[in-house]
Write a protein that holds these residues in place. Structure first.
Motif, PDB file in Angstrom:
ATOM      1  N   GLY A 133     -15.612  -3.555  -2.436  1.00 42.69           N
ATOM      2  CA  GLY A 133     -14.652  -3.641  -0.887  1.00 42.69           C
ATOM      3  C   GLY A 133     -14.140  -2.119  -1.187  1.00 42.69           C
ATOM      4  O   GLY A 133     -13.570  -2.307  -2.173  1.00 42.69           O
ATOM      5  N   HIS A 135     -10.331  -0.064   0.067  1.00 44.41           N
ATOM      6  CA  HIS A 135      -9.361   0.225   0.728  1.00 44.41           C
ATOM      7  C   HIS A 135      -8.558   1.734   0.201  1.00 44.41           C
ATOM      8  O   HIS A 135      -7.826   1.167  -1.148  1.00 44.41           O
ATOM      9  CB  HIS A 135      -8.222  -0.642   1.443  1.00 44.41           C
ATOM     10  N   LEU A 142      -6.956  -0.223  -3.350  1.00 45.63           N
ATOM     11  CA  LEU A 142      -7.089  -0.475  -3.160  1.00 45.63           C
ATOM     12  C   LEU A 142      -8.828  -0.936  -3.678  1.00 45.63           C
ATOM     13  O   LEU A 142      -9.729  -0.805  -2.443  1.00 45.63           O
ATOM     14  CB  LEU A 142      -7.019  -1.958  -2.408  1.00 45.63           C
ATOM     15  N   GLY A 144     -12.581  -3.972  -3.447  1.00 45.53           N
ATOM     16  CA  GLY A 144     -12.514  -5.520  -3.812  1.00 45.53           C
ATOM     17  C   GLY A 144     -13.524  -6.091  -5.259  1.00 45.53           C
ATOM     18  O   GLY A 144     -14.126  -4.860  -4.974  1.00 45.53           O
ATOM     19  N   VAL A 155      -8.854  -8.707  -5.995  1.00 50.19           N
ATOM     20  CA  VAL A 155      -8.048  -7.330  -5.136  1.00 50.19           C
ATOM     21  C   VAL A 155      -7.840  -6.450  -7.001  1.00 50.19           C
ATOM     22  O   VAL A 155      -7.051  -7.111  -7.404  1.00 50.19           O
ATOM     23  CB  VAL A 155      -8.174  -7.415  -4.028  1.00 50.19           C
ATOM     24  N   ARG A 157      -5.885  -2.928  -7.446  1.00 47.53           N
ATOM     25  CA  ARG A 157      -5.196  -1.916  -6.928  1.00 47.53           C
ATOM     26  C   ARG A 157      -5.614  -0.953  -8.944  1.00 47.53           C
ATOM     27  O   ARG A 157      -5.672  -1.347 -10.230  1.00 47.53           O
ATOM     28  CB  ARG A 157      -4.000  -1.787  -7.482  1.00 47.53           C
ATOM     29  N   GLY A 188     -13.172  -9.880  -1.512  1.00 47.21           N
ATOM     30  CA  GLY A 188     -12.493  -8.494  -2.034  1.00 47.21           C
ATOM     31  C   GLY A 188     -13.749  -8.466  -1.548  1.00 47.21           C
ATOM     32  O   GLY A 188     -14.199  -6.634  -1.894  1.00 47.21           O
ATOM     33  N   LEU A 191     -12.219  -5.243   2.669  1.00 50.36           N
ATOM     34  CA  LEU A 191     -11.368  -4.891   2.434  1.00 50.36           C
ATOM     35  C   LEU A 191     -10.274  -4.008   3.858  1.00 50.36           C
ATOM     36  O   LEU A 191     -11.789  -2.725   3.784  1.00 50.36           O
ATOM     37  CB  LEU A 191     -10.121  -4.115   1.167  1.00 50.36           C
ATOM     38  N   SER A 192      -9.167  -4.197   3.977  1.00 49.35           N
ATOM     39  CA  SER A 192      -8.551  -3.417   5.182  1.00 49.35           C
ATOM     40  C   SER A 192      -7.253  -3.682   4.782  1.00 49.35           C
ATOM     41  O   SER A 192      -6.698  -4.429   4.381  1.00 49.35           O
ATOM     42  CB  SER A 192      -9.446  -3.344   6.743  1.00 49.35           C
ATOM     43  N   SER A 193      -6.231  -2.226   5.756  1.00 50.01           N
ATOM     44  CA  SER A 193      -4.871  -3.314   6.211  1.00 50.01           C
ATOM     45  C   SER A 193      -4.877  -2.823   7.994  1.00 50.01           C
ATOM     46  O   SER A 193      -5.488  -2.718   8.733  1.00 50.01           O
ATOM     47  CB  SER A 193      -4.563  -2.101   5.598  1.00 50.01           C
ATOM     48  N   ILE A 202      -2.455  -6.562   3.655  1.00 52.80           N
ATOM     49  CA  ILE A 202      -3.542  -5.713   3.179  1.00 52.80           C
ATOM     50  C   ILE A 202      -4.716  -7.544   4.177  1.00 52.80           C
ATOM     51  O   ILE A 202      -4.745  -7.915   3.383  1.00 52.80           O
ATOM     52  CB  ILE A 202      -3.615  -5.944   1.286  1.00 52.80           C
ATOM     53  N   ALA A 204      -7.929  -9.255   2.990  1.00 55.30           N
ATOM     54  CA  ALA A 204      -9.453  -8.960   1.960  1.00 55.30           C
ATOM     55  C   ALA A 204     -10.624 -10.440   2.995  1.00 55.30           C
ATOM     56  O   ALA A 204      -9.973 -11.123   2.681  1.00 55.30           O
ATOM     57  CB  ALA A 204      -9.204  -9.414   0.918  1.00 55.30           C
TER      58      ALA A 204
END
Length: 280
Positions: A133, A135, A142, A144, A155, A157, A188, A191-193, A202, A204
C-alpha cells in the motif's frame, strides 16, 4: 550420477554457489539448506568438509530421508547431515508422496528460525511487504506493510531516510479497543486519504479484519508522527475483503474529498462479482 547418489558433492556445490551476496543473499539473513534423498551417498568422504563449511557459513541443515534412506548407512549419513538437535532437523518418509505429510512440521521448524520473538513464533518485519500500500502527498509519504506483526499490518512513514512505524499503537478516540484486536487484518494493504475542510484523514484498508474487512480513518499527529484513529468503516459480508482498494474522489475539483470509494472484491451474491461501497 555415475550410478550412485552424490549428496555431499551436491551440498558442497550449493555452499559454494549460494548464500553469497552476489547472488542475492543478505548478510544478516538466516541460511537454511534442505536435503532430500532416497539413497545412500557414495561420496561420504566429503561430509567432513560439508559440515565444516556449513558451520562456518552458519547454514542450518534439514535432512529428509525417503524410503530406504531411513535404513542402515543411509540413516547414519542423514544423521551427520542434519543440524543439531537431530530431532528438530531430521525427518523420514516412506515415499515421495508422503512428503506432504511432513510439510507443516518443516514449515514450523523453519519459521522458528526466522521469527523475531524469544520463542521464534512471532514475525515482526520478516514478511512485512512494505509498499504494497502506498500514499504520497506533499508533506508525508506512507507505506502499507500488511505482513508486519504476524500479519496484523502497519502503516510506515518515511522520516530521515528511514521507514518508521506510524500505527504500531493506534490511539482510539472514545473507545477502549486496542491495536491487538486487529490480528491478521492486513492493515495497510491499501492506503488513501480524505481531505476535509478542517483536516486530512489517512485511510488504511484492513481487508481481513474479522474476516470481513474494514477501513481505518486516522489523523496524522504532526508533532509525533503517530496516528489517531478517528473512525472505522466496517465490511458487511464474511470473506468479502472490504478495504482491499480505495479511491478518494474530488468531483468538483475544489481540493476537498467528495467521496471515498471502498472495494470489496470478493463480495458475492451468485459468484465473486465484488462490490464498491460509497460510505456516508
Amino acid at each position: 550420477m555415475y550410478g550412485g547418489t552424490l549428496t555431499a558433492s551436491a551440498m558442497l556445490d550449493v555452499l559454494k554457489m549460494m548464500f553469497l551476496p552476489e547472488v542475492g543473499a543478505r548478510k544478516q539473513a538466516k541460511k537454511v539448506m534442505l536435503v532430500i534423498t532416497d539413497g545412500e551417498t557414495y561420496d561420504d568422504k566429503y561430509f567432513k568438509t560439508v559440515i565444516e563449511e556449513s558451520e562456518k557459513k552458519d547454514v542450518i541443515r534439514f535432512a529428509v530421508g525417503v524410503g530406504k534412506a531411513s535404513e542402515g548407512a543411509g540413516k547414519l549419513q542423514l544423521e551427520i547431515i542434519a543440524s543439531k538437535p537431530i530431532e528438530n532437523h531430521l525427518f523420514f518418509v516412506t515415499d515421495y508422496r508422503a512428503l506432504a505429510g511432513i510439510l507443516h512440521k518443516l514449515q514450523e521448524n523453519i519459521f522458528i528460525i526466522e521469527g523475531e520473538s524469544s520463542n521464534g513464533t512471532s514475525f515482526i518485519t520478516e514478511l512485512a511487504e512494505p509498499g504494497l500500500g502506498l500514499h504520497i502527498s506533499k508533506d508525508v509519504t506512507l507505506f502499507g506493510a500488511p505482513g508486519m506483526y504476524d500479519w496484523t499490518g502497519a502503516v510506515l512513514r518515511q522520516a530521515n531516510g528511514k521507514l518508521v512505524t506510524s500505527i504500531r499503537d493506534v490511539k482510539m478516540k472514545n473507545r477502549k479497543a486496542t491495536y491487538q484486536e486487529a490480528s491478521d487484518s492486513y492493515i495497510g494493504y491499501a492506503l488513501s486519504s480524505v481531505h476535509l475542510r478542517s483536516r486530512r484523514l489517512i485511510a488504511a484498508g484492513a481487508p481481513r479484519f474479522r474476516h470481513t474487512g474494514k477501513v481505518m480513518l486516522m489523523s496524522l499527529q504532526a508533532d509525533t508522527g503517530t496516528m489517531m484513529l478517528e473512525q472505522e468503516l466496517l465490511g458487511f459480508q464474511l470473506g468479502s475483503s472490504f478495504g482491499s482498494e480505495m479511491c478518494s474522489l474530488d468531483i468538483n475539483n475544489d481540493g476537498y474529498t467528495d467521496m471515498l470509494l471502498v472495494s470489496a472484491p470478493l463480495y458475492c451474491v451468485r459468484g465473486d462479482e465484488g462490490r464498491v461501497y460509497i460510505p456516508p
